[in-house]
Motif scaffolding. Sequence first.
Motif, mmCIF file in Angstrom:
data_model
loop_
_atom_site.group_PDB
_atom_site.id
_atom_site.type_symbol
_atom_site.label_atom_id
_atom_site.label_comp_id
_atom_site.label_asym_id
_atom_site.label_seq_id
_atom_site.Cartn_x
_atom_site.Cartn_y
_atom_site.Cartn_z
ATOM 1 N N SER A 42 0.829 -1.210 0.000
ATOM 2 C CA SER A 42 0.000 0.000 0.000
ATOM 3 C C SER A 42 0.862 1.259 0.000
ATOM 4 C CB SER A 42 -0.926 0.005 1.222
ATOM 5 O OG SER A 42 -1.819 -1.081 1.188
ATOM 6 N N LEU A 43 1.943 1.226 0.765
ATOM 7 C CA LEU A 43 2.850 2.373 0.800
ATOM 8 C C LEU A 43 3.512 2.593 -0.556
ATOM 9 C CD1 LEU A 43 4.225 4.597 2.433
ATOM 10 C CD2 LEU A 43 5.970 2.916 3.109
ATOM 11 N N LEU A 44 3.910 1.510 -1.203
ATOM 12 C CA LEU A 44 4.529 1.613 -2.526
ATOM 13 C C LEU A 44 3.553 2.203 -3.542
ATOM 14 C CD1 LEU A 44 6.907 1.053 -4.405
ATOM 15 C CD2 LEU A 44 6.049 -1.291 -4.679
ATOM 16 N N VAL A 45 2.304 1.743 -3.510
ATOM 17 C CA VAL A 45 1.285 2.277 -4.420
ATOM 18 C C VAL A 45 1.028 3.747 -4.123
ATOM 19 C CG1 VAL A 45 -1.157 2.151 -5.057
ATOM 20 C CG2 VAL A 45 0.189 0.052 -4.855
ATOM 21 N N SER A 46 1.020 4.103 -2.844
ATOM 22 C CA SER A 46 0.818 5.499 -2.463
ATOM 23 C C SER A 46 1.888 6.397 -3.073
ATOM 24 C CB SER A 46 0.831 5.633 -0.937
ATOM 25 O OG SER A 46 0.745 6.980 -0.546
ATOM 26 N N LEU A 47 3.121 5.936 -3.028
ATOM 27 C CA LEU A 47 4.221 6.720 -3.601
ATOM 28 C C LEU A 47 4.131 6.767 -5.124
ATOM 29 C CD1 LEU A 47 7.154 5.403 -1.376
ATOM 30 C CD2 LEU A 47 6.086 7.663 -1.265
ATOM 31 N N ALA A 48 3.883 5.613 -5.745
ATOM 32 C CA ALA A 48 3.865 5.536 -7.211
ATOM 33 C C ALA A 48 2.691 6.293 -7.819
ATOM 34 C CB ALA A 48 3.828 4.079 -7.658
ATOM 35 N N SER A 49 1.608 6.456 -7.055
ATOM 36 C CA SER A 49 0.426 7.144 -7.581
ATOM 37 C C SER A 49 0.400 8.628 -7.231
ATOM 38 C CB SER A 49 -0.848 6.478 -7.052
ATOM 39 O OG SER A 49 -0.935 6.587 -5.633
ATOM 40 N N HIS A 50 1.397 9.090 -6.493
ATOM 41 C CA HIS A 50 1.432 10.512 -6.147
ATOM 42 C C HIS A 50 1.625 11.339 -7.420
ATOM 43 C CE1 HIS A 50 2.746 14.340 -4.421
ATOM 44 N NE2 HIS A 50 2.125 13.944 -3.324
ATOM 45 N N PRO A 51 0.934 12.476 -7.548
ATOM 46 C CA PRO A 51 1.028 13.273 -8.781
ATOM 47 C C PRO A 51 2.450 13.650 -9.181
ATOM 48 C CG PRO A 51 -0.750 14.082 -7.398
ATOM 49 C CD PRO A 51 -0.031 13.047 -6.591
#
Length: 204
Positions: A42-51
């Motif tokens: 979830s943390l990785l997705v949060s970073l990768a999806s940040h604008p």
Amino acid sequence: MDVGLSILMVLQATALFLIFVSLQNLDFTLLSLPFLYASLVSLLVSLASHPSINIPTLLRKKQDGTFPIWSLVIFSPYLYFVRIFSFLRRFTSGEEPYNEICEGVYVGGWPYSVDKLPPGNPAIIDCTCEFPRKEEFKGHSYLCLPTWDTRAPQPGEIESAVEWASRKRAQNVPVFIHCAYGVLFIAQSFCSKHPQLDLPVLHR
């Protein structure tokens, strides 16, 4: 910039990590490990999806709408979470699976079953990076633009999608554009190229 998905995923990562810590404190070590792993994903997705980062290719969705087996395994906590979340959101909201914005052009959410597709064997523009193309849709013309939820495709991708959709409409093939901001941006771009069309949905 809209960081909605990033915030949601970092909150989920935090919640999962707290569950991990709680289970560790209760000496449920083996039971706690899946929560730690899901928290890291979830943390990785949060970073990768940040604008400011925006890497929708992280999940390695292919141009045919499928995922490699390794991706399904590694990112399973996120991939299956969003599918369940999408289904529940649509079920509870009662929203229509699609809307016709002008003759032969539809927008909507991820079509997880045949009855969620518009009529007429439509060509599909898929603006998601986390949802698969269903096997039963293999006979439909298909264009994949992997995009995070609440994000837009790149300008060049939007232009290519509009041209692709225009060719399909010239062949009298319906077009279904599905999911998130990609729907709005591509639909608006398509409409701007076809000002003669009546667009009641987008004008609301």
